[in-house]
Structure formats: structure tokens, C-alpha cells
Design a protein around this motif. Structure first.
Motif, PDB file in Angstrom:
ATOM      1  N   VAL A  21       6.009  -1.261   5.014  1.00  0.00           N
ATOM      2  CA  VAL A  21       4.884  -1.550   4.126  1.00  0.00           C
ATOM      3  C   VAL A  21       3.830  -2.269   4.959  1.00  0.00           C
ATOM      4  O   VAL A  21       4.147  -3.314   5.561  1.00  0.00           O
ATOM      5  CB  VAL A  21       5.331  -2.472   2.964  1.00  0.00           C
ATOM      6  CG1 VAL A  21       4.150  -2.867   2.083  1.00  0.00           C
ATOM      7  CG2 VAL A  21       6.442  -1.849   2.134  1.00  0.00           C
ATOM      8  N   PRO A  22       2.611  -1.744   5.015  1.00  0.00           N
ATOM      9  CA  PRO A  22       1.593  -2.459   5.788  1.00  0.00           C
ATOM     10  C   PRO A  22       1.332  -3.847   5.191  1.00  0.00           C
ATOM     11  O   PRO A  22       1.523  -4.052   3.993  1.00  0.00           O
ATOM     12  CB  PRO A  22       0.352  -1.567   5.677  1.00  0.00           C
ATOM     13  CG  PRO A  22       0.631  -0.578   4.619  1.00  0.00           C
ATOM     14  CD  PRO A  22       2.107  -0.531   4.372  1.00  0.00           C
ATOM     15  N   SER A  23       0.922  -4.767   6.046  1.00  0.00           N
ATOM     16  CA  SER A  23       0.700  -6.131   5.549  1.00  0.00           C
ATOM     17  C   SER A  23      -0.625  -6.280   4.813  1.00  0.00           C
ATOM     18  O   SER A  23      -0.849  -7.291   4.165  1.00  0.00           O
ATOM     19  CB  SER A  23       0.781  -7.144   6.698  1.00  0.00           C
ATOM     20  OG  SER A  23       0.152  -6.664   7.854  1.00  0.00           O
ATOM     21  N   PHE A  24      -1.481  -5.275   4.920  1.00  0.00           N
ATOM     22  CA  PHE A  24      -2.753  -5.330   4.206  1.00  0.00           C
ATOM     23  C   PHE A  24      -3.107  -3.918   3.740  1.00  0.00           C
ATOM     24  O   PHE A  24      -2.665  -2.926   4.335  1.00  0.00           O
ATOM     25  CB  PHE A  24      -3.844  -5.907   5.128  1.00  0.00           C
ATOM     26  CG  PHE A  24      -5.112  -6.263   4.406  1.00  0.00           C
ATOM     27  CD1 PHE A  24      -5.118  -7.234   3.421  1.00  0.00           C
ATOM     28  CD2 PHE A  24      -6.304  -5.613   4.704  1.00  0.00           C
ATOM     29  CE1 PHE A  24      -6.288  -7.558   2.729  1.00  0.00           C
ATOM     30  CE2 PHE A  24      -7.481  -5.931   4.024  1.00  0.00           C
ATOM     31  CZ  PHE A  24      -7.472  -6.904   3.041  1.00  0.00           C
ATOM     32  N   ASP A  25      -3.916  -3.858   2.702  1.00  0.00           N
ATOM     33  CA  ASP A  25      -4.290  -2.594   2.075  1.00  0.00           C
ATOM     34  C   ASP A  25      -4.808  -1.588   3.116  1.00  0.00           C
ATOM     35  O   ASP A  25      -5.870  -1.807   3.722  1.00  0.00           O
ATOM     36  CB  ASP A  25      -5.386  -2.903   1.040  1.00  0.00           C
ATOM     37  CG  ASP A  25      -5.823  -1.671   0.260  1.00  0.00           C
ATOM     38  OD1 ASP A  25      -5.459  -0.550   0.668  1.00  0.00           O
ATOM     39  OD2 ASP A  25      -6.526  -1.845  -0.744  1.00  0.00           O
ATOM     40  N   PRO A  26      -4.093  -0.482   3.319  1.00  0.00           N
ATOM     41  CA  PRO A  26      -4.492   0.454   4.378  1.00  0.00           C
ATOM     42  C   PRO A  26      -5.827   1.144   4.115  1.00  0.00           C
ATOM     43  O   PRO A  26      -6.407   1.723   5.038  1.00  0.00           O
ATOM     44  CB  PRO A  26      -3.344   1.477   4.413  1.00  0.00           C
ATOM     45  CG  PRO A  26      -2.640   1.328   3.120  1.00  0.00           C
ATOM     46  CD  PRO A  26      -2.856  -0.075   2.639  1.00  0.00           C
ATOM     47  N   ALA A  27      -6.320   1.074   2.886  1.00  0.00           N
ATOM     48  CA  ALA A  27      -7.608   1.729   2.602  1.00  0.00           C
ATOM     49  C   ALA A  27      -8.775   0.748   2.720  1.00  0.00           C
ATOM     50  O   ALA A  27      -9.932   1.136   2.599  1.00  0.00           O
ATOM     51  CB  ALA A  27      -7.587   2.315   1.187  1.00  0.00           C
ATOM     52  N   HIS A  28      -8.479  -0.506   2.950  1.00  0.00           N
ATOM     53  CA  HIS A  28      -9.520  -1.532   2.989  1.00  0.00           C
ATOM     54  C   HIS A  28     -10.228  -1.529   4.340  1.00  0.00           C
ATOM     55  O   HIS A  28      -9.605  -1.267   5.369  1.00  0.00           O
ATOM     56  CB  HIS A  28      -8.870  -2.899   2.735  1.00  0.00           C
ATOM     57  CG  HIS A  28      -9.828  -3.946   2.314  1.00  0.00           C
ATOM     58  ND1 HIS A  28     -10.697  -4.548   3.188  1.00  0.00           N
ATOM     59  CD2 HIS A  28     -10.070  -4.498   1.099  1.00  0.00           C
ATOM     60  CE1 HIS A  28     -11.417  -5.435   2.526  1.00  0.00           C
ATOM     61  NE2 HIS A  28     -11.064  -5.424   1.259  1.00  0.00           N
ATOM     62  N   GLU A  29     -11.521  -1.853   4.349  1.00  0.00           N
ATOM     63  CA  GLU A  29     -12.257  -1.819   5.629  1.00  0.00           C
ATOM     64  C   GLU A  29     -11.733  -2.858   6.626  1.00  0.00           C
ATOM     65  O   GLU A  29     -11.919  -2.719   7.835  1.00  0.00           O
ATOM     66  CB  GLU A  29     -13.759  -2.032   5.394  1.00  0.00           C
ATOM     67  CG  GLU A  29     -14.056  -3.326   4.690  1.00  0.00           C
ATOM     68  CD  GLU A  29     -15.538  -3.538   4.393  1.00  0.00           C
ATOM     69  OE1 GLU A  29     -16.339  -2.638   4.637  1.00  0.00           O
ATOM     70  OE2 GLU A  29     -15.861  -4.635   3.897  1.00  0.00           O
TER      71      GLU A  29
END
Ligand code: GLC
Length: 453
Positions: A341-349
Motif C-alpha cells: 500500500v503506498p504511503s500517500f495517495d498515488p493520484a495526488h500531485e
């Protein structure tokens, strides 16, 4: 049932070898070069790995961690057992020698996953481990109480962190805005050691580091006085990871206290649990559609979900409609990367696939997320995360963290909690709490009633 070291094979054997290699006699370092001391939540999670082949050593790990508890109840995030000049910031920068006695420690804490771990160690064999657990319960009780007294003095029901390092997720985009209000005048001229060992693209930027050091200076200047910190610290933020782990830790402490017949601790933990349970709602953002960081100085929610957001399910029951939304958003995250699970939203800039906590995957966060998912009946999603974790380790070995896009390992090598999680998860694929009849379950609305889901 624990296995002997000789019964381990392949990846499991190699994981155990890493733990033994990082063992410094009663405590384990996260990674020999990068982190040469005892770290708080690393140690707790490492005890799970040891429990698979050496239960006695697992107990020693949590005992040594809790032996460094301060008089005010805080359990520090780093314990500097031995002098080691290769690490920065060391004891001189933290300035805790008068407070911590010996050995010196850092001045902040980390997520209190220890109670959850100790509950699991106890549940392996309650009769064998009863006495050791009973000695640790009062320490856990005092630490948890410290969180509410020192980090939630206004009684909101969420605990604050005074430094990004306290969250254990040091470099999240969540900290960017609250850190921008921290004065870094006069900070500088120090020599970071982490970028001597690890590629600088994988570590926090220098500007972030200046802010980290300014907060260390703030704490040291007030001698780590918790009243002053709560009143004046420029960084004062409640985040879902810390709050979820604490809330879960309280329900696990209640279960242990009941099992061991300690009614006083059970009653205090139950009261704290109720406060945290109510306060957790403050972290829900309708705009983002999930549990997010709240800057308590400005009353602002962060703008993105992080891997800590999913720990709400680890904390305790999430109402069904929200749990369904969370599971589908998490599935959407996983569909955008090769390995979750990525640690931050993968779609976020602001997503950065290899820089520390701004995108990479951590095995121990995955284990906690998957545990919460299983408890909410999301077993397929949990299994997907378990498989992702194992495939990352198969591809890139026991690294500190992994790129969710390529699977490449990052940060430290031969990393203790990655080895521990791999070993423990393989040996204990299901959750293993104390059976309900032994916890005399009139448990709070926490995880205690969910063991069969
Ligand atoms: C980093 C991590 C922190 C961890 C420490 C040792 O600082 O962000 O969570 O405890 O390394 O592994």
C-alpha cells in the motif's frame, strides 16, 4: 506454538537471521548502519518476529523498550544504549540526559503499538507468559495515560504529535503546511548523517530537516516540559495513524488487563478508550472522504489520504458505510500501482514513489492495515496486501521500504521490521487475540469482540 530456528527455511530463515544479526543483546537495531540504536515502534514490531522462533527473546525486546520509560510515563522514540557517533541527531541535540537518566534518549515518543504486540505475545500461551505480561501492564497504562495528559490536555479525544518523527511517518506531505509555520532561524550548520548512507533522493530534503531540527530545539529549550509543548509548540497536529494505533492499544490493554484480573487498569483503559473513540471522529473529512490529519493549531484537515488513513480499521469498528467506502478507495489505490500500500495517495500531485513516506510501501503498515481489514471482513483485500508485501520482499529483499511502482527497495538494508513482519505474517496469517472467554468479554466497542470475523 513457536518453532525452533532450525525449523525455519528459505525466506523465513533469512528473516530470522536478519533479526539475530541486528540483535545487540536485549534490544534490536532497525538497521545496522542507518539506525544503530533501539527505536520504539520498530522494537515492538520486531518482537513479533522473534516470537515465531524465540518467545523469550521477544519478551526481552518489549521489556528493554519499556525499561526506558520516563518518570512522566512517556516511552521515548530512540534509546541510545551505546555511544555511536555515526547518528544524527544524537543525545547532545536532544538534551534529555537529566530527564532520561541512563541511557539517554530522544525527547519524543512514537506510535504505541507495544500493547497490541504484548497482547499477541501473551495470547500465544497465557499461562507461560502471565507473569511477564503482568509486570508490563502498569507501564503500558502509564504511557497511554501520558498520551492523554500530555498530548490531549484539552480533552478533545485526539492526541497530538509535536514533531513529525513522533508519528513514525516522518516525511509525509501532511506535515508540509503545519511545518511551514515553524521558525527555522539560526538552524543550520549541522551535518546530516542519513544522506551519507542512503541516496538523498530517498530521504527528506534539507529544508524539511531544518524544520525537524527547529522542533528538536524547541523541545530541548523547554526541557521537554509537556505543558509548554502543548501550549506553545508551533507544530501540533493530530494524525490518524498515531490515534488509530493508540485506540487499538487501549482495547488490547483492556483485554489483557481483564485476562490477568487487573480491574484498575481495565477501568482506566476503558475510560481512555471511550474518549479516543469519540475523538477519532474529528479526523473524518467529508471533503477528502476519509480519516486525515488535523492541524490542531489552525483547525485544518490535510488535503490527502495516507497509509495511516486505513489504520482506522485497525483502531476498531468503522461504521459499515464508511468501511465500504474505505475498502473501495483502497482498492482504487492498489489498482493504480504495482504493489500496495503506498504511503500517500498515488493520484495526488505530491506523491513521490521513492522518497521517504511520500509514496513508498512499508511492510509493517501493510500488516496493520491487513489486520484491520480482516477484522472488517475484507479478507480478499487483506490477502492482496499480504501477497503484495511478500512479492516486494521476494523481489528486493528486506529493505526499509519499497517503491510501489517498480518494487525497487529503498532506504536501509537488512531491515529488522521488514524481516519481522515477513516472518510473523507467514507464521500467523490470522489475527490471534486472547480468546473472548478469557478476556471475560464485556469489552468496549473495540476490536475485542471481533476476533471471529
Ligand atoms: C524512520 C522511520 C521511523 C522508524 C525509524 C527506524 O525514522 O520514519 O518510523 O521508526 O526510521 O526504523
Amino acid at each position: 506454538m513457536s518453532l525452533s530456528f532450525d525449523q525455519l527455511h528459505g525466506t523465513n530463515k533469512r528473516a530470522a537471521e536478519i533479526l539475530l544479526g541486528n540483535d545487540r543483546g536485549g534490544y534490536t537495531v532497525p538497521s545496522a548502519k542507518l539506525y544503530p540504536f533501539q527505536w520504539n515502534w520498530d522494537s515492538a514490531l520486531v518482537a513479533l518476529g522473534f516470537s515465531v522462533f524465540d518467545p523469550d527473546r521477544a519478551w526481552q525486546e518489549v521489556e528493554s523498550l519499556l525499561s526506558a520509560q520516563w518518570d512522566n510515563g512517556m516511552v521515548p522514540h530512540i534509546i541510545f544504549w551505546k555511544e555511536e557517533k555515526s547518528y544524527f541527531p544524537g543525545p547532545e541535540q536532544w538534551g534529555t540526559t537529566d530527564i532520561a537518566k541512563a541511557p539517554p534518549t530522544s525527547g519524543i515518543t512514537q506510535p504505541p503499538v507495544a500493547a497490541t504486540v504484548i497482547e499477541r505475545l501473551l495470547a500465544e500461551d497465557i499461562d507461560a507468559h502471565r507473569d511477564r505480561a503482568a509486570k508490563l501492564l502498569p507501564k503500558l497504562d502509564r504511557w497511554h495515560q501520558w498520551f492523554l495528559d500530555a498530548r490531549d490536555p484539552d480533552g478533545r479525544g485526539v492526541v497530538a504529535i509535536m514533531h513529525p518523527w513522533e508519528s513514525g511517518r516522518d516525511n509525509l506531505p501532511d506535515w508540509d503546511r503545519p511545518l511551514s509555520f515553524v521558525d527555522t532561524t539560526g538552524i543550520g550548520g549541522y551535518h546530516r548523517r542519513d544522506t551519507d548512507i542512503v541516496n538523498k533522493d530517498e530521504r527528506p530534503k534539507n529544508n524539511d530537516y531544518d524544520h525537524y531540527m527547529a522542533l528538536v530545539r524547541f523541545g530541548r529549550d523547554c526541557n521537554w516540559n509537556t505543558d509548554i509543548i502543548a501550549r506553545d509548540c508551533p507544530f501540533w497536529v493530530a494524525e490518524p495513524g498515531m490515534n488509530a494505533i493508540l485506540r487499538r492499544a487501549e482495547s488490547d490493554l483492556i483485554r489483557m488487563a481483564r485476562c490477568l484480573g487487573n480491574d484498575d487498569i481495565a477501568a482506566r483503559a476503558t475510560a481512555r478508550f471511550a474518549r479516543l473513540d469519540a475523538g477519532f471522529e474529528l479526523l473524518w473529512s467529508e471533503t477528502v472522504g476519509g480519516y486525515v490529519t488535523l492541524d490542531l493549531r489552525r483547525g485544518e484537515h490535510a488535503i490527502g489520504l495516507t497509509s495511516g488513513s486505513w489504520l482506522a480499521m485497525f483502531a476498531g469498528p468503522v461504521e459499515p458505510a464508511r468501511a465500504t467506502t474505505m475498502a473501495s478507495t483502497l482498492t482504487h489505490w492498489l489498482d493504480q500501482v504495482e504493489h500496495g500500500v503506498p504511503s500517500f495517495d498515488p493520484a495526488h500531485e505530491l506523491f513521490d514513489s521513492i522518497r521517504y513516506w511520500r509514496g513508498p510501501v512499508w511492510a509493517m503498515i501493510n500488516w496493520m492495515i491487513a489486520t484491520g481489514l480482516i477484522e472488517h471482513g475484507e479478507t480478499d483485500l487483506a490477502e492482496r496486501i499480504r501477497r503484495d508485501t511478500q512479492s516486494l520482499i521476494d523481489q528486493s529483499d528486506f529493505r526499509e521500504y519499497f517503491c510501489p511502482v517498480t518494487g525497487r527497495g529503498g532506504g536501509g538494508t537488512d531491515f529488522s521490521w521488514t524481516a519481522s513482519m515477513s516472518l510473523y505474517w507467514a507464521a500467523r496469517p490470522e489475527t490471534l487475540p486472547i480468546p473472548a472467554h478469557l478476556s471475560q468479554s464485556t469489552a468496549p466497542t473495540g476490536t475485542a469482540d471481533q476476533e471471529n470475523t
